[in-house]
Scaffold this motif. Structure first.
Motif, PDB file in Angstrom:
ATOM      1  N   GLY A 146      12.439  13.773 -13.355  1.00 10.12           N
ATOM      2  CA  GLY A 146      13.816  13.290 -13.382  1.00 10.12           C
ATOM      3  C   GLY A 146      14.207  12.635 -12.081  1.00 10.12           C
ATOM      4  N   SER A 147      14.277  11.305 -12.062  1.00  8.26           N
ATOM      5  CA  SER A 147      14.528  10.585 -10.815  1.00  8.26           C
ATOM      6  C   SER A 147      16.001  10.576 -10.450  1.00  8.26           C
ATOM      7  N   VAL A 148      16.252  10.505  -9.163  1.00  4.99           N
ATOM      8  CA  VAL A 148      17.601  10.238  -8.661  1.00  4.99           C
ATOM      9  C   VAL A 148      17.928   8.773  -8.888  1.00  4.99           C
ATOM     10  N   SER A 149      16.980   7.910  -8.542  1.00  2.01           N
ATOM     11  CA  SER A 149      17.179   6.470  -8.695  1.00  2.01           C
ATOM     12  C   SER A 149      15.811   5.803  -8.759  1.00  2.01           C
ATOM     13  N   SER A 150      15.622   4.924  -9.756  1.00  2.00           N
ATOM     14  CA  SER A 150      14.351   4.230  -9.941  1.00  2.00           C
ATOM     15  C   SER A 150      14.541   2.745  -9.664  1.00  2.00           C
ATOM     16  N   HIS A 151      13.529   2.130  -9.089  1.00  2.00           N
ATOM     17  CA  HIS A 151      13.663   0.749  -8.645  1.00  2.00           C
ATOM     18  C   HIS A 151      12.438  -0.069  -9.008  1.00  2.00           C
ATOM     19  N   ASP A 152      12.677  -1.175  -9.689  1.00  2.00           N
ATOM     20  CA  ASP A 152      11.636  -2.134 -10.074  1.00  2.00           C
ATOM     21  C   ASP A 152      11.818  -3.349  -9.184  1.00  2.00           C
ATOM     22  N   ILE A 153      11.033  -3.434  -8.114  1.00  2.00           N
ATOM     23  CA  ILE A 153      11.263  -4.448  -7.088  1.00  2.00           C
ATOM     24  C   ILE A 153      10.006  -5.274  -6.859  1.00  2.00           C
ATOM     25  N   SER A 154      10.187  -6.438  -6.292  1.00  2.00           N
ATOM     26  CA  SER A 154       9.037  -7.236  -5.873  1.00  2.00           C
ATOM     27  C   SER A 154       9.311  -7.797  -4.489  1.00  2.00           C
ATOM     28  N   LEU A 155       8.227  -7.996  -3.760  1.00  2.00           N
ATOM     29  CA  LEU A 155       8.301  -8.481  -2.382  1.00  2.00           C
ATOM     30  C   LEU A 155       7.180  -9.483  -2.152  1.00  2.00           C
ATOM     31  N   PRO A 156       7.352 -10.377  -1.171  1.00  2.00           N
ATOM     32  CA  PRO A 156       6.197 -11.173  -0.757  1.00  2.00           C
ATOM     33  C   PRO A 156       5.071 -10.216  -0.374  1.00  2.00           C
ATOM     34  N   GLY A 182      19.729  11.600   2.331  1.00  2.00           N
ATOM     35  CA  GLY A 182      19.469  12.923   1.772  1.00  2.00           C
ATOM     36  C   GLY A 182      18.005  13.282   1.852  1.00  2.00           C
ATOM     37  N   ASP A 183      17.681  14.417   1.231  1.00  2.00           N
ATOM     38  CA  ASP A 183      16.316  14.939   1.222  1.00  2.00           C
ATOM     39  C   ASP A 183      15.690  14.575  -0.117  1.00  2.00           C
ATOM     40  N   PHE A 184      14.658  13.736  -0.082  1.00  2.00           N
ATOM     41  CA  PHE A 184      14.083  13.217  -1.314  1.00  2.00           C
ATOM     42  C   PHE A 184      12.564  13.313  -1.295  1.00  2.00           C
ATOM     43  N   ARG A 185      11.999  13.232  -2.515  1.00  2.00           N
ATOM     44  CA  ARG A 185      10.584  12.936  -2.681  1.00  2.00           C
ATOM     45  C   ARG A 185      10.474  11.504  -3.208  1.00  2.00           C
ATOM     46  N   ILE A 186       9.523  10.746  -2.720  1.00  2.00           N
ATOM     47  CA  ILE A 186       9.391   9.336  -3.089  1.00  2.00           C
ATOM     48  C   ILE A 186       8.047   9.122  -3.767  1.00  2.00           C
ATOM     49  N   ASN A 187       8.087   8.519  -4.936  1.00  2.00           N
ATOM     50  CA  ASN A 187       6.850   8.130  -5.615  1.00  2.00           C
ATOM     51  C   ASN A 187       6.800   6.610  -5.682  1.00  2.00           C
ATOM     52  N   CYS A 188       5.980   6.037  -4.844  1.00  2.00           N
ATOM     53  CA  CYS A 188       5.825   4.580  -4.781  1.00  2.00           C
ATOM     54  C   CYS A 188       4.477   4.221  -5.409  1.00  2.00           C
ATOM     55  N   PHE A 189       4.507   3.381  -6.428  1.00  2.00           N
ATOM     56  CA  PHE A 189       3.282   2.937  -7.085  1.00  2.00           C
ATOM     57  C   PHE A 189       3.572   1.585  -7.729  1.00  2.00           C
ATOM     58  N   GLY A 190       2.539   0.928  -8.222  1.00  2.00           N
ATOM     59  CA  GLY A 190       2.800  -0.312  -8.934  1.00  2.00           C
ATOM     60  C   GLY A 190       1.744  -1.366  -8.752  1.00  2.00           C
ATOM     61  N   HIS A 191       2.140  -2.587  -9.073  1.00  2.00           N
ATOM     62  CA  HIS A 191       1.215  -3.705  -9.195  1.00  2.00           C
ATOM     63  C   HIS A 191       1.119  -4.451  -7.863  1.00  2.00           C
ATOM     64  N   LEU A 192       0.352  -3.915  -6.947  1.00  2.00           N
ATOM     65  CA  LEU A 192       0.260  -4.546  -5.631  1.00  2.00           C
ATOM     66  C   LEU A 192      -0.271  -5.963  -5.729  1.00  2.00           C
ATOM     67  N   GLY A 193      -1.114  -6.229  -6.720  1.00  2.00           N
ATOM     68  CA  GLY A 193      -1.684  -7.565  -6.854  1.00  2.00           C
ATOM     69  C   GLY A 193      -0.653  -8.661  -6.998  1.00  2.00           C
ATOM     70  N   ASP A 194       0.529  -8.340  -7.560  1.00  2.00           N
ATOM     71  CA  ASP A 194       1.582  -9.356  -7.682  1.00  2.00           C
ATOM     72  C   ASP A 194       2.848  -8.957  -6.934  1.00  2.00           C
ATOM     73  N   GLY A 195       2.748  -7.974  -6.039  1.00  2.00           N
ATOM     74  CA  GLY A 195       3.882  -7.624  -5.188  1.00  2.00           C
ATOM     75  C   GLY A 195       4.962  -6.807  -5.847  1.00  2.00           C
ATOM     76  N   ASN A 196       4.688  -6.234  -7.020  1.00  2.00           N
ATOM     77  CA  ASN A 196       5.692  -5.490  -7.788  1.00  2.00           C
ATOM     78  C   ASN A 196       5.501  -3.985  -7.573  1.00  2.00           C
ATOM     79  N   LEU A 197       6.489  -3.345  -6.946  1.00  2.00           N
ATOM     80  CA  LEU A 197       6.453  -1.909  -6.716  1.00  2.00           C
ATOM     81  C   LEU A 197       7.470  -1.201  -7.598  1.00  2.00           C
TER      82      LEU A 197
END
Length: 471
Positions: A341-351, A370-385
Motif C-alpha cells: 500500500g503506497s503513500v504515493s506512486s509516481h510514473d516519471i521519466s528523465l533524460p 516523513g519516514d518512508f520506504r522507497i521502491n524505485c524500479f522501472g525501464h532504465l533503457g528508456d528513462g522511465n522510473l
C-alpha cells in the motif's frame, strides 16, 4: 454543460441496442485498481463499430458525457468519472474479434476490445511477435493501450504502443466513423490523425479498431540479472550492452533491493536469485537472430562489465524456465507494492543521464517530509522510473494521507526541474490534470485545448480527463 443520463435517454438506447449491450452489474466498471476512486455511469457494451456510433450519436444529441472503458487497468483515473452528471460508460469488452491477419505484410487487424495477451498469441501462432508487453497484458485491451500510448518493458527496442500501430478506426464525438484502418507504412496525405488519437485517452473519439505491426520472432532469447554498484554503473552497463549486443537488447530494467524485500514480506512468492540481495540490480533481456546464442552474448557482456567494475555478481538464464524466473521477480513487484500500500506512486521519466542524480537527490528531499520506504524500479533503457513511496515498517498508508500531496509535489517539482516528465507511460487521466496544468508548457496547453474544442466542441468525450472540463 453536460446532461446526465435520464430514463428517457436510457429508453432511447434500449431501442437502438440489443439487451446484451447493457451491463446491469456496474460495480466492476466503477472502481480503479488502487481503490482510491469510485465512478458512476450507465454501462453499455456494444458489439461492433456501428453500435458504438449509435451510442455516441445519441449521447451527442442529448449532451451526455461518454467515458470509454477498455480493460480497466489504468492507474490515473481515466476510465472512471467520479463527479458531475452521470455519463455513459462505453465498454469495448464485446468487441474482441481479430478481423484479419496479413502474414506477408506482418500486420494484424483487430477490434479495440481484444485483450493484449490474445493478440500476442495470435501473432505467435503465425510465427510473429507483437512486442507490446506489460504486467496487465492478461486483461488490458488494445484500444485502451493505444488510447494511453502504453509503454511496457520492450520500449527500448520496439517503441511505445504508437510505434506499433499503422492505422485506426475511430468513432468521432458526433457519431461519425473515421475509417483510418490503413495498413500502409507510408502515407503523407495531411495531418497524422492516427498519432493524434493515440495517447488522447478517449478525449477525442473512441478507438474501435486497429491495424497493428508485427515483428519477426527472435530465434534466441535470454535474460540475465546483474548486480550493479549504483544507478550510474547501471547506466554505463546500458551503454556497454548497446555496444556489444546492439538492437538485440529488448529490455533493460533497474530494480532496487526494496522490491525484493517487499516480495519476501508479502509475496507473491518468487525464487530469489541471490543469497545476499544487492542494493541495485539490472534485468537484461535479449532477442537474437539465428547463430548468435543469447547465453554467450550475455556472458560476454558480464565479463566485460565485471572487468570495468560495472557489475559485481550475476545470474544468466540457461533455459527458458530460468528466464521466466528472472522475469517473475520484475513482474510481481507491482503486486507486492499493491499489497504493501503506497503513500504515493509516481510514473516519471528523465533524460537518461539525469537518472542517477535524481535517484541520489530524491530520498534526502523526502526525509524532510516523513519516514518512508522507497521502491524505485522501472525501464532504465528508456528513462522511465516507477518511483513509489511507502509507509515505514509497521505503519499503514492511512497514517500518511496528510503528507501525500507534499510527497507528490516535491517529487514532481524535482522531475520537472531536471527536464523530465511527471507522466511517462500511464497518461494524465483525471489524477494528473493539475500536474499537466502546473508543469505543461502554456503554448502546448493552448494547442491541446484548441484541438479538443475543434474535435469535441460539446466536451462529451471522457469529460475531465487530460484537460479540465470547461477550460
Amino acid at each position: 454543460m453536460l446532461n446526465p443520463v435520464t430514463p428517457a435517454i436510457e429508453a432511447r438506447l434500449h431501442s437502438l441496442l440489443p439487451a446484451a449491450a447493457f451491463r446491469p452489474d456496474s460495480a466492476l466498471y466503477l472502481r480503479e485498481p488502487r481503490g482510491r476512486w469510485t465512478g458512476q455511469g450507465l454501462v453499455l457494451a456494444p458489439a461492433n463499430t456501428e453500435e458504438v456510433a449509435q451510442v455516441v450519436k445519441t449521447c451527442a444529441e442529448a449532451g451526455v458525457g461518454i467515458v470509454p472503458y477498455s480493460g480497466g487497468t489504468g492507474l490515473v483515473g481515466g476510465q472512471l468519472m467520479a463527479e458531475g452528471p452521470v455519463p455513459v460508460i462505453l465498454s469495448l469488452e464485446r468487441m474482441n474479434r481479430i478481423r484479419d491477419v496479413y502474414v506477408a505484410e506482418n500486420v494484424l487487424v483487430c477490434d479495440a476490445g481484444v485483450i493484449l495477451a490474445d493478440i500476442q498469441k495470435a501473432a505467435a501462432d503465425i510465427g510473429r511477435l507483437f512486442p507490446l508487453s506489460l504486467a496487465s497484458e492478461g486483461s488490458a485491451r488494445i484500444g485502451g493501450l493505444l488510447a494511453t500510448n502504453a509503454g511496457g518493458v520492450n520500449v527500448l527496442r520496439y517503441g511505445n504502443a504508437r510505434a506499433q500501430c499503422l492505422g485506426l478506426e475511430v468513432v468521432r464525438p458526433d457519431g461519425t466513423i473515421w475509417h483510418g484502418l490503413t495498413r500502409l507504412r507510408k502515407d503523407n496525405t495531411g495531418y497524422d490523425l492516427r498519432d493524434l488519437m493515440i495517447g488522447a485517452e478517449g478525449t477525442l473519439g473512441v478507438i474501435t479498431g486497429a491495424a497493428l505491426k508485427l515483428a519477426p520472432r527472435p530465434v534466441g532469447v535470454g535474460a540475465a540479472l546483474m548486480a550493479v554498484p549504483s544507478p550510474a554503473a547501471a547506466l554505463e552497463l546500458l551503454a556497454l550492452a548497446g555496444e556489444r549486443i546492439g538492437d538485440g537488447v529488448s529490455a533493460f530494467e533497474i530494480m532496487h533491493r526494496q522490491g525484493f524485500d517487499f516480495l519476501a514480506e508479502v509475496g507473491p512468492k518468487v525464487k530469489q536469485p541471490f543469497d545476499d540481495i544487492p542494493a541495485w540490480c539490472v534485468l537484461i533481456d535479449v532477442g537474437l537472430p539465428a547463430g548468435l546464442p543469447p547465453e554467450a552474448a550475455l556472458e560476454g557482456l558480464f565479463e566485460a562489465a565485471f572487468a570495468a567494475g560495472l557489475v559485481t555478481d550475476g545470474v544468466i538464464a540457461q533455459a527458458l524456465g530460468q528466464r521466466q524466473e528472472l522475469w517473475d521477480i520484475r513482474e510481481n513487484i507491482p503486486e507486492a507494492n499493491r499489497r504493501i500500500g503506497s503513500v504515493s506512486s509516481h510514473d516519471i521519466s528523465l533524460p537518461l543521464s539525469a537518472v542517477p542524480d535524481f535517484i541520489a537527490r530524491a530520498p534526502g528531499m523526502l526525509a524532510g517530509i516523513g519516514d518512508f520506504r522507497i521502491n524505485c524500479f522501472g525501464h532504465l533503457g528508456d528513462g522511465n522510473l516507477h518511483y513509489n513511496v511507502f509507509p515505514a515498517q509497521g505503519r499503514t498508508r492511512a497514517a500518511y494521507e496528510d503528507v501525500r500531496p507534499a510527497v507528490k509535489r516535491a517529487l514532481h517539482d524535482l522531475v520537472h526541474a531536471m527536464d523530465g516528465s511527471v507522466s511517462a507511460e500511464h497518461g494524465i487521466g483525471r489524477l494528473k490534470v493539475d500536474d499537466l496544468e502546473r508543469y505543461g508548457d502554456p503554448v502546448k496547453l493552448a494547442m491541446l485545448r484548441a484541438i479538443k474544442a475543434a474535435l469535441d466542441p460539446q466536451g462529451i468525450m471522457n469529460p475531465g480527463a487530460v484537460l479540465r472540463q470547461g477550460r
